[in-house]
Design a protein around this motif. Structure first.
Motif, PDB file in Angstrom:
ATOM      1  N   ASN A  66       0.819  -1.210   0.000  1.00 13.05           N
ATOM      2  CA  ASN A  66       0.000   0.000   0.000  1.00 13.05           C
ATOM      3  C   ASN A  66       0.853   1.261   0.000  1.00 13.05           C
ATOM      4  OD1 ASN A  66      -2.659  -0.474  -0.230  1.00 13.05           O
ATOM      5  ND2 ASN A  66      -3.156  -0.305   1.923  1.00 13.05           N
ATOM      6  N   LEU A  73       1.006   7.261  -6.278  1.00 13.24           N
ATOM      7  CA  LEU A  73      -0.085   8.239  -6.407  1.00 13.24           C
ATOM      8  C   LEU A  73       0.421   9.649  -6.117  1.00 13.24           C
ATOM      9  CD1 LEU A  73      -3.215   6.616  -4.704  1.00 13.24           C
ATOM     10  CD2 LEU A  73      -3.073   7.470  -7.031  1.00 13.24           C
ATOM     11  N   LEU A  76       2.314  10.928  -9.050  1.00 12.79           N
ATOM     12  CA  LEU A  76       1.437  11.322 -10.163  1.00 12.79           C
ATOM     13  C   LEU A  76       0.843  12.706  -9.938  1.00 12.79           C
ATOM     14  CD1 LEU A  76      -0.510   8.042 -10.967  1.00 12.79           C
ATOM     15  CD2 LEU A  76       0.922   9.336 -12.528  1.00 12.79           C
ATOM     16  N   GLN A  88      -9.710   3.378   9.635  1.00 14.31           N
ATOM     17  CA  GLN A  88     -10.510   3.183  10.835  1.00 14.31           C
ATOM     18  C   GLN A  88     -11.636   2.203  10.528  1.00 14.31           C
ATOM     19  OE1 GLN A  88     -10.363   4.835  14.232  1.00 14.31           O
ATOM     20  NE2 GLN A  88     -11.470   2.900  14.264  1.00 14.31           N
TER      21      GLN A  88
ATOM     22  N   ILE B  59      -3.910   6.672 -12.048  1.00 11.85           N
ATOM     23  CA  ILE B  59      -4.478   6.901 -10.717  1.00 11.85           C
ATOM     24  C   ILE B  59      -5.539   5.853 -10.414  1.00 11.85           C
ATOM     25  CG2 ILE B  59      -5.962   8.491  -9.407  1.00 11.85           C
ATOM     26  CD1 ILE B  59      -4.271  10.767 -10.512  1.00 11.85           C
ATOM     27  N   LEU B  62      -3.898   2.486  -9.549  1.00 11.06           N
ATOM     28  CA  LEU B  62      -3.261   2.498  -8.229  1.00 11.06           C
ATOM     29  C   LEU B  62      -4.302   2.535  -7.112  1.00 11.06           C
ATOM     30  CD1 LEU B  62      -0.344   4.922  -9.075  1.00 11.06           C
ATOM     31  CD2 LEU B  62      -0.108   2.531  -8.387  1.00 11.06           C
ATOM     32  N   VAL B  63      -5.359   3.306  -7.303  1.00  4.16           N
ATOM     33  CA  VAL B  63      -6.408   3.385  -6.284  1.00  4.16           C
ATOM     34  C   VAL B  63      -7.094   2.025  -6.128  1.00  4.16           C
ATOM     35  CG1 VAL B  63      -8.710   4.326  -5.838  1.00  4.16           C
ATOM     36  CG2 VAL B  63      -6.834   5.863  -6.400  1.00  4.16           C
ATOM     37  N   SER B  65      -5.797  -0.905  -6.790  1.00  2.00           N
ATOM     38  CA  SER B  65      -4.831  -1.809  -6.156  1.00  2.00           C
ATOM     39  C   SER B  65      -4.775  -1.564  -4.649  1.00  2.00           C
ATOM     40  CB  SER B  65      -3.466  -1.586  -6.814  1.00  2.00           C
ATOM     41  OG  SER B  65      -2.438  -2.047  -5.992  1.00  2.00           O
ATOM     42  N   ASN B  66      -4.714  -0.291  -4.273  1.00  2.00           N
ATOM     43  CA  ASN B  66      -4.713   0.080  -2.863  1.00  2.00           C
ATOM     44  C   ASN B  66      -5.980  -0.391  -2.155  1.00  2.00           C
ATOM     45  OD1 ASN B  66      -2.423   1.247  -2.002  1.00  2.00           O
ATOM     46  ND2 ASN B  66      -3.120   3.348  -2.111  1.00  2.00           N
ATOM     47  N   ALA B  68      -7.859  -2.900  -2.868  1.00  2.00           N
ATOM     48  CA  ALA B  68      -7.858  -4.357  -2.687  1.00  2.00           C
ATOM     49  C   ALA B  68      -6.946  -4.744  -1.519  1.00  2.00           C
ATOM     50  CB  ALA B  68      -7.402  -5.045  -3.967  1.00  2.00           C
ATOM     51  N   ALA B  69      -5.762  -4.118  -1.430  1.00  2.00           N
ATOM     52  CA  ALA B  69      -4.849  -4.430  -0.331  1.00  2.00           C
ATOM     53  C   ALA B  69      -5.449  -3.975   1.000  1.00  2.00           C
ATOM     54  CB  ALA B  69      -3.492  -3.768  -0.566  1.00  2.00           C
ATOM     55  N   THR B  70      -6.140  -2.835   0.986  1.00  2.00           N
ATOM     56  CA  THR B  70      -6.758  -2.330   2.213  1.00  2.00           C
ATOM     57  C   THR B  70      -7.879  -3.256   2.670  1.00  2.00           C
ATOM     58  OG1 THR B  70      -6.203  -0.089   1.564  1.00  2.00           O
ATOM     59  CG2 THR B  70      -7.872  -0.328   3.257  1.00  2.00           C
ATOM     60  N   ALA B  72      -7.896  -6.431   2.142  1.00  2.00           N
ATOM     61  CA  ALA B  72      -7.206  -7.601   2.699  1.00  2.00           C
ATOM     62  C   ALA B  72      -6.761  -7.315   4.138  1.00  2.00           C
ATOM     63  CB  ALA B  72      -6.005  -7.967   1.830  1.00  2.00           C
ATOM     64  N   LEU B  73      -6.279  -6.086   4.396  1.00  2.00           N
ATOM     65  CA  LEU B  73      -5.908  -5.690   5.762  1.00  2.00           C
ATOM     66  C   LEU B  73      -7.130  -5.753   6.677  1.00  2.00           C
ATOM     67  CD1 LEU B  73      -3.555  -2.579   5.374  1.00  2.00           C
ATOM     68  CD2 LEU B  73      -3.029  -4.688   6.599  1.00  2.00           C
ATOM     69  N   PHE B  82     -12.803  -1.039   6.007  1.00  2.00           N
ATOM     70  CA  PHE B  82     -12.357   0.209   6.601  1.00  2.00           C
ATOM     71  C   PHE B  82     -13.149   1.343   5.978  1.00  2.00           C
ATOM     72  CE2 PHE B  82      -8.187  -1.966   7.568  1.00  2.00           C
ATOM     73  CZ  PHE B  82      -8.411  -1.961   8.925  1.00  2.00           C
ATOM     74  N   ILE B  85     -10.899   6.532   2.660  1.00  2.00           N
ATOM     75  CA  ILE B  85      -9.461   6.774   2.749  1.00  2.00           C
ATOM     76  C   ILE B  85      -9.166   8.200   2.294  1.00  2.00           C
ATOM     77  CG2 ILE B  85      -7.208   6.134   1.801  1.00  2.00           C
ATOM     78  CD1 ILE B  85      -8.377   3.304   1.446  1.00  2.00           C
ATOM     79  N   HIS B  87      -5.823  10.708   1.573  1.00  2.00           N
ATOM     80  CA  HIS B  87      -4.381  10.980   1.535  1.00  2.00           C
ATOM     81  C   HIS B  87      -4.216  12.474   1.374  1.00  2.00           C
ATOM     82  CE1 HIS B  87      -3.503   6.825   1.291  1.00  2.00           C
ATOM     83  NE2 HIS B  87      -4.018   6.657   0.108  1.00  2.00           N
ATOM     84  N   LEU B 149      -8.986  -9.849  -7.086  1.00  2.00           N
ATOM     85  CA  LEU B 149      -8.094  -9.395  -8.147  1.00  2.00           C
ATOM     86  C   LEU B 149      -7.928 -10.567  -9.088  1.00  2.00           C
ATOM     87  CD1 LEU B 149      -5.291  -7.823  -6.003  1.00  2.00           C
ATOM     88  CD2 LEU B 149      -6.984  -6.622  -7.341  1.00  2.00           C
ATOM     89  N   ARG B 154      -3.693  -8.124 -12.002  1.00  2.00           N
ATOM     90  CA  ARG B 154      -2.440  -7.997 -11.258  1.00  2.00           C
ATOM     91  C   ARG B 154      -1.249  -7.843 -12.186  1.00  2.00           C
ATOM     92  NH1 ARG B 154      -1.433 -12.161  -9.227  1.00  2.00           N
ATOM     93  NH2 ARG B 154      -3.377 -13.318  -9.292  1.00  2.00           N
TER      94      ARG B 154
END
Lengths: 168, 168
Positions: A66, A73, A76, A88, B59, B62-63, B65-66, B68-70, B72-73, B82, B85, B87, B149, B154
């Protein structure tokens, strides 16, 4: 085999672990991890009252993945970097702070934990860990290289995502 | 070839685009994107005053991908999901909200933009987009499948990360 960029042994390991321990005391968080950006857990601490932790190795890999995508990102959008990340959930949350170009600090907390306090003490802990990990860098050149993903790392992250998502 | 899970044509496309346009007016954000979880831009809008946008396709990948990983977390911590998000960079920020199991809403904003307002109107826009995209789902079964995914996704994400990080 893929190797961590930081080798935390002896005193550096003890020192980093003490920083995490103190962070847990200060913030009432559950778990604190120092993670190599390649996805390795360098050291971790659990609060005495916390239940057995989830799969910390998997968490480290996903957080590192991540962080790399988030850095892409930021690139970019011509941002130098994005600030800390907080996820959260209903019962638990994750806070991720950049230690430096090689390491990340991860804090897992309960929904009642004071987020402002976690951010404040988290940033202070990250600054201490920056100093400790820089001394323990395996490859002096690594400090100057850009943050990147190497093929081995991506392959292992892909394999883990396969597992997590139950893909063939 | 990898295909989006949602086909937004004709009225559905116009309707989704109007939701994004209204969101930009309400929040003073720069760009708003409706993104397939596989990483495709389904539709996007730019504020009239905004400079030419960055590479929105990158973008979106990447979003996704993020996200999907989030997810998984969240699974690892036994969280259902969650929350949104955010940033925040020095000059720009990104807000990502889940539309549903197939799509994400992405808002890119300036540092002066009111984050609270973006979250509030973003959640309302996501609810509207949920309704619109569900009608436009390509494969009726996709709605019931877990978020995942696939290999092609991937591979293409890996290739793009290679490009972005300048790896061989």
């Amino acid at each position: 085999m893929i190797e961590p960029s930081i080798a935390l042994f002896g005193e550096a390991f003890e020192e980093a672990s003490r920083v995490l321990e103190r962070l847990l005391e200060e913030t009432q968080a559950r778990y604190a991890l120092l993670v190599d950006r390649k996805g390795f857990v360098l050291t971790h601490r659990e609060a005495l009252w916390a239940p057995p932790p989830p799969a910390l190795d998997s968490i480290a890999t996903l957080v590192a993945s991540n962080a790399a995508a988030t850095q892409a990102l930021a690139d970019l959008l011509s941002e130098d970097r994005f600030s800390e990340i907080v996820h959260q959930g209903k019962d638990q949350g994750i806070y991720v702070e950049q230690v430096n170009e090689l390491a990340l600090l991860v804090v897992i907390f309960d929904k009642d934990a004071p987020i402002g306090r976690i951010k404040l003490y988290g940033k202070r802990a990250a600054a201490l860990l920056d100093r400790i990990t820089k001394k323990a860098t395996v490859d002096a050149g690594a400090r100057k290289r850009n943050i990147g993903l190497d093929r081995e790392y991506r392959d292992s992250a892909s394999a883990m995502l396969d597992d997590l998502f139950g893909e063939a």
